[in-house]
Enzyme design. Sequence first.
Site, short mmCIF file in Angstrom:
data_model
loop_
_atom_site.label_atom_id
_atom_site.label_comp_id
_atom_site.label_asym_id
_atom_site.label_seq_id
_atom_site.Cartn_x
_atom_site.Cartn_y
_atom_site.Cartn_z
N SER A 33 1.59 69.15 76.28
CA SER A 33 3.01 68.46 75.94
C SER A 33 3.86 70.22 76.18
O SER A 33 5.16 70.07 76.95
CB SER A 33 3.18 67.39 75.36
OG SER A 33 2.74 66.70 75.59
N ARG A 37 6.53 71.80 78.63
CA ARG A 37 8.38 72.20 78.23
C ARG A 37 8.56 73.36 78.42
O ARG A 37 10.17 73.50 78.07
CB ARG A 37 8.44 71.32 77.20
CG ARG A 37 8.41 69.61 77.58
CD ARG A 37 7.72 68.68 75.65
NE ARG A 37 7.97 66.92 76.08
CZ ARG A 37 6.96 67.29 76.94
NH1 ARG A 37 6.40 67.14 76.78
NH2 ARG A 37 7.77 65.20 76.91
N SER A 178 7.58 56.52 75.55
CA SER A 178 7.15 57.58 76.60
C SER A 178 7.48 58.48 76.07
O SER A 178 9.18 58.59 76.80
CB SER A 178 7.56 56.73 77.80
OG SER A 178 6.84 57.81 78.84
N ASP A 326 -2.52 59.51 72.99
CA ASP A 326 -3.66 59.72 73.76
C ASP A 326 -5.46 59.85 73.16
O ASP A 326 -6.12 60.70 73.43
CB ASP A 326 -3.38 61.54 74.94
CG ASP A 326 -2.62 61.39 75.09
OD1 ASP A 326 -2.19 60.85 76.25
OD2 ASP A 326 -1.62 63.11 75.26
N LYS A 353 -3.36 55.04 81.57
CA LYS A 353 -3.37 56.24 82.84
C LYS A 353 -3.74 57.24 83.06
O LYS A 353 -4.43 56.44 84.35
CB LYS A 353 -3.79 56.72 80.68
CG LYS A 353 -2.58 56.37 79.81
CD LYS A 353 -1.55 58.02 79.70
CE LYS A 353 -0.98 57.30 78.04
NZ LYS A 353 0.03 58.00 78.64
C1 S3P Z 1 3.04 63.16 77.27
C2 S3P Z 1 3.45 61.91 77.17
C3 S3P Z 1 2.84 61.10 76.93
C4 S3P Z 1 0.68 61.21 76.77
C5 S3P Z 1 0.90 62.73 77.90
C6 S3P Z 1 1.41 63.78 77.75
C7 S3P Z 1 4.20 64.01 77.87
O1 S3P Z 1 3.26 60.54 78.76
O2 S3P Z 1 -0.01 60.29 76.88
O3 S3P Z 1 -0.34 62.91 77.74
O4 S3P Z 1 3.63 65.25 77.74
O5 S3P Z 1 5.10 64.18 77.38
P1 S3P Z 1 3.82 59.17 77.83
O6 S3P Z 1 4.85 59.11 77.60
O7 S3P Z 1 3.67 58.84 79.45
O8 S3P Z 1 3.18 58.03 77.23
#
Ligand code: S3P
Length: 450
Positions: A33, A37, A178, A326, A353
């Site tokens: 993540s 970003r 989310s 996750d 997912k």
């Molecule tokens: C993520 C957010 C989550 C997660 C994904 C990565 C992110 O998804 O499950 O693996 O980097 O913002 P959601 O925001 O759809 O729940």
Amino acid sequence: MSGGMAGGRTTRSWRLRGPATVAGALRVPGDKSISHRALLLGAMAHGTTEIHGLLQGEDCRATLAALRALGVEVAEQTDGTVQVRGRGPEALREPECVLDAGNSGTTLRLLAGLLAGRPFCSLLTGDESLRRRPMRRIVEPLRVMGATLIGRAQGGFPPLAIQGGALRGIAWSSPVASAQVKSAILLAGLQAAGDTSVTEPVVSRDHTERMLGAFGLVPQRDGTTVTVPGGSRLTATDLAVPGDLSSAAFLLVGAAARGGGEICIQDVGVNPTRTGLLDVLERMGAEVRRERLRLAAGEPVADLVVCGRQLRGVRVGADLIPRLIDEVPALAVAAALADGETVISGAGELRVKEVDRLAAVAEELGRMGVVISPTQDSLRIQGGAKLQGAVVSSRGDHRMAMSLAVAALFAEGETVIRDVACVDTSFPGFARLLAAAAPACAIREETADA
Ligand code: S3P
């Protein structure tokens, strides 16, 4: 995703055997993540952002390739350092080709937010799994902000076509917690006229907000609402990406679920919006220690030490789900090995997912002897399972593949896990690391024609 070979498709499998103990001190690859970003905000900023420890998984490579297609210069050094030469969002140019997010929901949704503010046309798609994942959750707010988005099923699914342009700020209340939805709206909001705020039912991972601070813009937080001002200028910065707790999770569960097990994973991100698994493992009876706790670019980082015990079953409610979204497949393995029943509820998001993870976890762990029943949004797992080696499948989902590998460490006999190439999306080198941490499992990778 399956690797290609001249003349045909191949699939990769793992063959490993239990029982095998996990131990040692190790590092896991960079946080997925945070890596996405770092690339995206680096591209939106002014100046050169230097990123250390960027995850080299396929998902982040997809984000990097998309940024290059948008005209962003990204230099990759041999030591793994990545430099993004940002010239502000205005410098992005219309891509000549379709942007392919591969398996990565984060790439597609965050890019959609960024591109909603650009006055040109972009086409976004992904692999078979991503093309089945819901997009209306970002399409609707981005339309309200003033962008034009078209997708299959009235904007429900990729491919998406985006004609961006002048946006106005909105106050959006998202029905789902989310981080992808929140971040897509915030990236659009940075380019809009006026403020943009997002309210969530429960605060999802807040990496975007924290990283914006490192780029010189601190979003305003009020409970579950976050606000950014439009038209702000981001200033390039240097970032060190911590290890991914969601990747560490598999090894942590491997150590936690066996009395006498112990593992140390160094330099892992322990952002409280991500550490639900650690809280649950503690409640199940494991010992979890955060050593050398420190802050890096606004993100808490620690060496994580986990000592195993005979675990006990727990209840995990809806409020906790965003903090371990996750980690549910790995947690299901720990629950199967615990004394008593575990119920994980309010987890309906797992059905959308990379695969339907509630169904996949129940059916594949079921093949190994776990008694587990899913409902529309929950899992009920009987503890005390006597796991048996079996032939199982990841169904193309990286986190399923690695959770099944952890289950195999506790199984009697040999387990074969089919379709494991997907692990390269988030954790390249997982099998090598598992071979070092749990040598008795003798994990071997095999390739066969599909
Ligand atoms: C993520 C957010 C989550 C997660 C994904 C990565 C992110 O998804 O499950 O693996 O980097 O913002 P959601 O925001 O759809 O729940």
